[in-house]
Write a protein that holds these residues in place. Structure first.
Motif, PDB file in Angstrom:
ATOM      1  N   GLY A 157       0.831  -1.073  -0.154  1.00 44.95           N
ATOM      2  CA  GLY A 157       0.060   0.115   0.128  1.00 44.95           C
ATOM      3  C   GLY A 157       0.869   1.301   0.028  1.00 44.95           C
ATOM      4  O   GLY A 157       0.292   2.476   0.037  1.00 44.95           O
ATOM      5  N   LEU A 158       2.120   1.092  -0.174  1.00 47.74           N
ATOM      6  CA  LEU A 158       2.944   2.353  -0.057  1.00 47.74           C
ATOM      7  C   LEU A 158       3.582   2.674  -1.293  1.00 47.74           C
ATOM      8  O   LEU A 158       3.905   1.922  -2.249  1.00 47.74           O
ATOM      9  N   SER A 159       3.553   4.217  -1.456  1.00 50.19           N
ATOM     10  CA  SER A 159       4.158   4.668  -2.678  1.00 50.19           C
ATOM     11  C   SER A 159       5.667   4.486  -2.615  1.00 50.19           C
ATOM     12  O   SER A 159       6.160   4.263  -1.366  1.00 50.19           O
ATOM     13  N   GLY A 160       6.501   4.658  -3.674  1.00 52.82           N
ATOM     14  CA  GLY A 160       7.849   4.776  -3.538  1.00 52.82           C
ATOM     15  C   GLY A 160       8.283   5.776  -2.560  1.00 52.82           C
ATOM     16  O   GLY A 160       9.205   5.419  -1.867  1.00 52.82           O
ATOM     17  N   ILE A 180      10.176   1.921 -11.684  1.00 50.79           N
ATOM     18  CA  ILE A 180      10.801   0.741 -12.066  1.00 50.79           C
ATOM     19  C   ILE A 180      10.852  -0.030 -10.804  1.00 50.79           C
ATOM     20  O   ILE A 180      11.532  -0.025 -10.108  1.00 50.79           O
ATOM     21  N   HIS A 181       9.981  -1.351 -10.926  1.00 55.44           N
ATOM     22  CA  HIS A 181       9.881  -2.360  -9.969  1.00 55.44           C
ATOM     23  C   HIS A 181       9.552  -3.408 -10.346  1.00 55.44           C
ATOM     24  O   HIS A 181       9.179  -3.562 -11.596  1.00 55.44           O
ATOM     25  N   GLY A 182       9.172  -4.460  -9.372  1.00 56.64           N
ATOM     26  CA  GLY A 182       9.070  -5.983  -9.691  1.00 56.64           C
ATOM     27  C   GLY A 182       7.750  -5.926 -10.473  1.00 56.64           C
ATOM     28  O   GLY A 182       7.961  -6.977 -11.821  1.00 56.64           O
ATOM     29  N   THR A 227       9.249  -5.025 -14.216  1.00 52.41           N
ATOM     30  CA  THR A 227      10.278  -5.718 -14.760  1.00 52.41           C
ATOM     31  C   THR A 227      10.169  -7.075 -14.723  1.00 52.41           C
ATOM     32  O   THR A 227      10.603  -8.043 -15.413  1.00 52.41           O
ATOM     33  N   GLY A 238      16.039  -5.222  -7.552  1.00 53.03           N
ATOM     34  CA  GLY A 238      15.237  -4.453  -8.462  1.00 53.03           C
ATOM     35  C   GLY A 238      13.830  -4.071  -8.223  1.00 53.03           C
ATOM     36  O   GLY A 238      12.842  -3.457  -9.128  1.00 53.03           O
ATOM     37  N   GLY A 239      13.673  -4.386  -7.038  1.00 52.01           N
ATOM     38  CA  GLY A 239      12.076  -4.098  -6.439  1.00 52.01           C
ATOM     39  C   GLY A 239      11.945  -2.795  -5.737  1.00 52.01           C
ATOM     40  O   GLY A 239      13.197  -2.194  -5.468  1.00 52.01           O
ATOM     41  N   SER A 240      10.743  -2.450  -5.309  1.00 54.27           N
ATOM     42  CA  SER A 240      10.481  -1.014  -4.774  1.00 54.27           C
ATOM     43  C   SER A 240      11.217  -1.012  -3.208  1.00 54.27           C
ATOM     44  O   SER A 240      11.530   0.036  -2.841  1.00 54.27           O
ATOM     45  N   TYR A 293      17.617   3.412 -10.538  1.00 51.94           N
ATOM     46  CA  TYR A 293      16.608   2.693 -11.401  1.00 51.94           C
ATOM     47  C   TYR A 293      17.060   2.072 -12.385  1.00 51.94           C
ATOM     48  O   TYR A 293      16.614   0.845 -12.727  1.00 51.94           O
ATOM     49  N   ASP A 311       6.741   6.975   0.020  1.00 42.36           N
ATOM     50  CA  ASP A 311       6.404   6.703   1.222  1.00 42.36           C
ATOM     51  C   ASP A 311       7.117   5.692   1.880  1.00 42.36           C
ATOM     52  O   ASP A 311       7.535   5.693   2.949  1.00 42.36           O
ATOM     53  N   ASP A 350       3.575   4.942  -9.271  1.00 41.97           N
ATOM     54  CA  ASP A 350       4.464   5.864  -8.528  1.00 41.97           C
ATOM     55  C   ASP A 350       5.544   5.064  -7.878  1.00 41.97           C
ATOM     56  O   ASP A 350       6.569   5.641  -7.140  1.00 41.97           O
ATOM     57  N   ARG A 351       5.917   3.633  -8.085  1.00 41.13           N
ATOM     58  CA  ARG A 351       6.915   3.109  -7.865  1.00 41.13           C
ATOM     59  C   ARG A 351       7.942   2.970  -8.943  1.00 41.13           C
ATOM     60  O   ARG A 351       9.199   2.368  -8.969  1.00 41.13           O
ATOM     61  N   HIS A 369      -0.627   4.753  -5.065  1.00 45.46           N
ATOM     62  CA  HIS A 369      -0.910   4.625  -3.758  1.00 45.46           C
ATOM     63  C   HIS A 369      -1.486   5.772  -2.963  1.00 45.46           C
ATOM     64  O   HIS A 369      -1.250   6.868  -3.376  1.00 45.46           O
ATOM     65  N   PHE A 370      -2.008   5.394  -1.813  1.00 46.50           N
ATOM     66  CA  PHE A 370      -2.546   6.264  -0.964  1.00 46.50           C
ATOM     67  C   PHE A 370      -1.603   7.161  -0.414  1.00 46.50           C
ATOM     68  O   PHE A 370      -0.503   7.043   0.063  1.00 46.50           O
ATOM     69  N   SER A 371      -2.122   8.361  -0.444  1.00 43.93           N
ATOM     70  CA  SER A 371      -1.361   9.286   0.412  1.00 43.93           C
ATOM     71  C   SER A 371      -2.664  10.372   0.832  1.00 43.93           C
ATOM     72  O   SER A 371      -3.557  10.621   0.022  1.00 43.93           O
ATOM     73  N   ASP A 417      13.964  -8.731  -2.926  1.00 42.05           N
ATOM     74  CA  ASP A 417      14.168  -8.823  -4.514  1.00 42.05           C
ATOM     75  C   ASP A 417      14.806  -7.647  -4.982  1.00 42.05           C
ATOM     76  O   ASP A 417      14.407  -6.588  -4.840  1.00 42.05           O
TER      77      ASP A 417
END
Lengths: 136, 165
Positions: A37-40, B13-15, B18, A76-78, B47, A42, B10-11, B108-110, A74
């Motif tokens: 539930g978190l943005s990058g 480049i991520h899983g 990719t 490469g993950g967030s 990134y 946050d 908003d993440r 995502h929530f903010s 992981d």
């Protein structure tokens, strides 16, 4: 004493920490955080809050004492990206991707007798050695 | 340059991008359009290091990405385009990026955002930008991962959400 945060997708980190405590007993300074539930941005803020610093202050000029080790699930993950933005340029912080149970058991066992770099070296080696095809 | 997925996430480049979309869509390039990251070599490196081998990566300003996407060069490429917000995606289209369909992949929530879907939370600025995209003839759909639930977004959906503010 070196502290560690296990940052993962879902509840992987929480459950890994629970299992470490099932095996070794209650552990201080080993915490878990989910990216759910978190943005990058946050996620980065939450990680900085765990370290105990403002997000903008964790850099070369801010050596961390005690040191911190962030495990992520992981590459490469967030979680890995947020952890890197949070503290990769900071002396006294290290980040390791691909966390597994053997690595966390190693962390708890070796953290008091090693500096951060040596601890990371041993943990990475342990993690690799723990991946084995059985029954052959 | 042909785009196989234009995604607001908003993440960045991520899983999900990719490991989720890339094996499915076989992109030759991932384009990350973000003014702040494009001028920050450290963030760009982080990134870029997340992208699997075999896929090129371009981290560009919004204007730079719009111009690359509008060019006829690299017609054989298959790109995944990422922005962190609806506003940046609308700006890309306004500057001439020929995008047909936009994927709302992860917003995502903010504080100040209202839930449209479990993986899409929007504030009033996002709604303005999405409305602009619809007005420019771009289709909107929300889908987090390949094979996941796909929800088409029209102006009625946006109006419904506006009433929740």
């Amino acid at each position: 004493m070196i502290r560690a945060l296990v940052m993962t997708h879902g509840q992987i980190g929480t459950e890994l920490v629970k299992v470490v405590e099932m095996i070794l007993g209650p552990i201080e300074g080993l915490d878990a955080m989910s990216n759910h539930g978190l943005s990058g941005d946050d996620l980065r803020v939450e990680a900085a809050a765990w370290i105990g610093s403002d997000p903008g202050l964790v850099d070369e000029s801010n050596p961390l004492d005690p040191p911190v080790l962030i495990f992520v699930d992981d590459f490469g993950g967030s979680c890995g990206t947020a952890a890197q933005f949070c503290c990769a340029q900071c002396p006294g912080a290290a980040i390791v991707a691909g966390v597994n149970l053997a690595m966390l058991l190693g962390f708890v066992t070796w953290r008091e007798d090693n500096d951060l770099d040596e601890l990371v070296r041993q943990i990475v080696q342990k993690g690799r050695e723990s991946i084995v095809r059985l029954g052959m | 340059m042909p785009v196989v997925l234009a995604r607001i996430d908003d993440r960045l480049i991520h899983g999900q991008v990719t490991a989720g979309w890339a094996p499915q869509l076989q992109p030759t390039r991932i384009i990350l359009a973000n003014n702040a990251i494009a001028t920050d070599s450290w963030q760009s490196r982080v990134y870029a290091s997340s992208v699997p081998p075999g896929i090129e990566v371009s981290i560009l300003s919004i204007a730079g990405a719009a111009s690359l996407l509008a060019s006829r060069e690299s017609a054989g490429e298959r790109s995944i385009l990422l922005t962190g917000s609806a506003g940046e995606m609308a700006e890309l289209v306004r500057l001439g990026a020929p995008l047909v369909c936009i994927n709302l992949g992860g917003v995502h929530f903010s504080p100040g955002k209202v839930e449209m879907l479990p993986w899409v939370y929007l504030d009033s600025q996002d709604l303005v930008a999405l409305r602009r995209l619809l007005e420019m003839g771009v289709e909107l759909s929300a889908q987090q991962v390949p094979g996941g639930r796909e929800v088409s977004i029209d102006s009625g959906n946006l109006l419904e959400l506006e009433e929740k503010f």
